[in-house]
Design an enzyme around this catalytic site. Structure first.
Site, PDB file in Angstrom:
ATOM      1  N   SER A  15       0.817  -1.216   0.000  1.00  0.00           N
ATOM      2  CA  SER A  15       0.000   0.000   0.000  1.00  0.00           C
ATOM      3  C   SER A  15       0.849   1.265   0.000  1.00  0.00           C
ATOM      4  O   SER A  15       0.347   2.353  -0.286  1.00  0.00           O
ATOM      5  CB  SER A  15      -0.933   0.015   1.218  1.00  0.00           C
ATOM      6  OG  SER A  15      -1.881  -1.018   1.145  1.00  0.00           O
TER       7      SER A  15
ATOM      8  N   CYS B 255      -9.337  -1.934   3.477  1.00  0.00           N
ATOM      9  CA  CYS B 255      -8.604  -0.769   2.975  1.00  0.00           C
ATOM     10  C   CYS B 255      -8.953  -0.470   1.511  1.00  0.00           C
ATOM     11  O   CYS B 255     -10.039  -0.004   1.225  1.00  0.00           O
ATOM     12  CB  CYS B 255      -7.110  -0.967   3.201  1.00  0.00           C
ATOM     13  SG  CYS B 255      -6.162   0.572   3.160  1.00  0.00           S
TER      14      CYS B 255
ATOM     15  N   GLN C 284     -12.616   0.384  -0.356  1.00  0.00           N
ATOM     16  CA  GLN C 284     -12.910   1.445  -1.320  1.00  0.00           C
ATOM     17  C   GLN C 284     -13.474   0.880  -2.620  1.00  0.00           C
ATOM     18  O   GLN C 284     -14.391   1.451  -3.214  1.00  0.00           O
ATOM     19  CB  GLN C 284     -11.641   2.252  -1.577  1.00  0.00           C
ATOM     20  CG  GLN C 284     -11.127   2.981  -0.345  1.00  0.00           C
ATOM     21  CD  GLN C 284      -9.679   3.408  -0.465  1.00  0.00           C
ATOM     22  OE1 GLN C 284      -8.998   3.107  -1.448  1.00  0.00           O
ATOM     23  NE2 GLN C 284      -9.177   4.109   0.548  1.00  0.00           N
TER      24      GLN C 284
ATOM     25  N   PHE D 169      -6.990   7.932   0.894  1.00  0.00           N
ATOM     26  CA  PHE D 169      -8.282   8.197   0.270  1.00  0.00           C
ATOM     27  C   PHE D 169      -9.377   7.600   1.142  1.00  0.00           C
ATOM     28  O   PHE D 169      -9.121   6.724   1.969  1.00  0.00           O
ATOM     29  CB  PHE D 169      -8.337   7.591  -1.133  1.00  0.00           C
ATOM     30  CG  PHE D 169      -7.366   8.205  -2.109  1.00  0.00           C
ATOM     31  CD1 PHE D 169      -7.764   9.207  -2.983  1.00  0.00           C
ATOM     32  CD2 PHE D 169      -6.047   7.789  -2.134  1.00  0.00           C
ATOM     33  CE1 PHE D 169      -6.864   9.770  -3.874  1.00  0.00           C
ATOM     34  CE2 PHE D 169      -5.132   8.354  -3.018  1.00  0.00           C
ATOM     35  CZ  PHE D 169      -5.543   9.350  -3.890  1.00  0.00           C
TER      36      PHE D 169
ATOM     37  N   HIS E 139      -6.934  -1.859   9.044  1.00  0.00           N
ATOM     38  CA  HIS E 139      -6.248  -3.145   8.906  1.00  0.00           C
ATOM     39  C   HIS E 139      -6.446  -4.031  10.142  1.00  0.00           C
ATOM     40  O   HIS E 139      -5.651  -3.977  11.081  1.00  0.00           O
ATOM     41  CB  HIS E 139      -4.750  -2.927   8.670  1.00  0.00           C
ATOM     42  CG  HIS E 139      -4.437  -2.413   7.313  1.00  0.00           C
ATOM     43  ND1 HIS E 139      -4.109  -3.246   6.261  1.00  0.00           N
ATOM     44  CD2 HIS E 139      -4.425  -1.162   6.807  1.00  0.00           C
ATOM     45  CE1 HIS E 139      -3.897  -2.523   5.162  1.00  0.00           C
ATOM     46  NE2 HIS E 139      -4.088  -1.253   5.485  1.00  0.00           N
TER      47      HIS E 139
ATOM     48  N   GLU F 271      -5.816  -7.059  10.331  1.00  0.00           N
ATOM     49  CA  GLU F 271      -4.774  -8.092  10.348  1.00  0.00           C
ATOM     50  C   GLU F 271      -3.433  -7.542  10.803  1.00  0.00           C
ATOM     51  O   GLU F 271      -2.433  -8.251  10.791  1.00  0.00           O
ATOM     52  CB  GLU F 271      -4.615  -8.691   8.954  1.00  0.00           C
ATOM     53  CG  GLU F 271      -3.654  -7.982   8.017  1.00  0.00           C
ATOM     54  CD  GLU F 271      -4.052  -6.558   7.644  1.00  0.00           C
ATOM     55  OE1 GLU F 271      -3.165  -5.780   7.256  1.00  0.00           O
ATOM     56  OE2 GLU F 271      -5.239  -6.226   7.741  1.00  0.00           O
TER      57      GLU F 271
END
Length: 366
Positions: A46, A255, A259, A300, A340, A342
């Site tokens: 990411s 994440c 989106q 975002f 997140h 995880e």
């Protein structure tokens, strides 16, 4: 160690020294408030297209190891810290942070006032930047930063996705309770580890895979991973996710996956001023009113006013700025979160979301 200049597109420059790497590196300059986990941050896909500033002053003191990587390599374009520890000490460590960056062809800069960088980004917003150890002319570097590619409109998720599908765990899981199709938009390995521990066999697909190929395998669930870049800049991925939604198979997104699901359900996204990046973001589950501390990495967000309330409802919000942190489909077994659950090294408050995904698959198979 060479002198390094960090030049931002607004004309602001910071001087430091390169403790790893040399040359010129471009990306959006962002900050992360985590105290630990720098190896996981660097290897999180990411962060592709971004240069990370750590707000914690001393980084690198426990080195790096072979187990904590969250992907196949470093995806952040560079790392900026106040001080990189020249000495590392941990029983699991195999090398220094500096050596790790060098091996991956990335730059590390320290001896910088990271407090000033963080305050500047909070005030002016995350922006394009260049770090150079070669061109030390500030006017030249600012011009290069302005001319460089930013994140807006770019489909970075397709740049980091895998080339070929694979099965996790390797060789399959003979006693698997559920078969999960995973769409890799920049996945972190701990997502697969957790799904495996919960009894799932995962087939991981590139995000360019045709929906018919995925659905032909009749998975019990579909998981959409995290990833980098502007969600609005990835219309083909949104189209894929939309076709998968039509199957009414249980779905879970994290994440970037959150989106993608939001866009496929008709919502819109927007760029945050400086994003959410760190391991200490407060999230409220509106279904229970409980508050959890969660790890974030995104620039975002889904626009709350654009959500079709006949189709989806907001389940979680970020208490810092009241932005959308979770969605749930009103008529299908589908949900997603912006953060997140995880997270490695943590926190682990939101682990229950993986268990909710398992429960959805269990109910659907019955």
């Amino acid at each position: 160690m060479k002198k390094a200049i960090i030049a931002l597109e607004d004309g602001t420059c910071f001087e430091g020294r390169a403790f790893a790497g040399a040359g010129e590196f471009y990306g959006e300059l962002v900050f992360n408030t985590s105290m630990t986990g720098y190896q996981e941050i660097l290897t999180d896909p990411s962060y592709h297209g971004q240069i990370v500033t750590m707000t914690y002053p001393l980084i690198g003191n426990y080195g790096v190891n072979d187990e904590d990587a969250e992907s196949r390599g470093i995806f952040a374009q560079g790392l900026v810290v106040s001080e990189c520890s020249r000495i590392y000490s941990n029983w699991r460590a195999t090398k220094s942070l500096a050596d790790y960056l060098k091996e991956n062809g990335k730059i590390g800069v320290d001896d910088v006032d990271t407090r000033a960088i963080t305050l500047h980004i909070r005030d002016k917003g995350a922006m394009k930047c260049v770090i150079s150890t070669e061109d030390l002319d500030k006017e030249s570097l600012v011009a290069k930063a302005k001319a460089s590619d930013g994140l807006v409109g770019r489909d970075l998720s397709t740049e980091v996705t895998i080339d070929q599908k694979y099965v996790w765990p390797e060789g399959g899981k003979a006693d698997a309770l559920y078969k999960v199709a995973v769409i890799d938009c920049g996945i972190k390995l701990n997502q697969l580890r957790i799904l495996g521990d919960l009894g799932c066999e995962c087939t991981v697909y590139p995000n360019t895979t045709d929906a018919a190929e995925i659905l032909a395998t009749k998975p019990d669930g579909i998981f959409i991973s995290n990833g980098p870049g502007d969600p609005a800049g990835a219309p083909k991925v949104t189209e894929l996710v939309g076709k998968l939604i039509e199957s009414k198979i249980p779905m879970f997104g994290i994440c970037f996956g959150h989106q993608m699901l939001g866009l496929a359900l008709g919502a819109k996204t927007f760029k945050l001023k400086f994003g959410h990046r760190g391991g200490n973001q407060p999230i409220q589950d509106l279904r229970t009113t409980k508050v959890e501390i969660a790890s974030h990495n995104h620039g975002f967000c889904i626009d709350a006013d654009s959500i079709d309330t006949d189709v989806a409802e907001i389940t979680h919000i970020n208490l810092n700025d009241r932005t959308v942190a979770g969605l749930k489909h009103k008529h299908q077994p589908l949900f997603c979160v912006q953060y997140h659950p995880e997270a490695a090294p943590g926190p682990h408050d939101p682990f229950y979301l993986f268990e909710e995904f398992i429960e959805l698959m269990e109910a659907n198979t019955k």
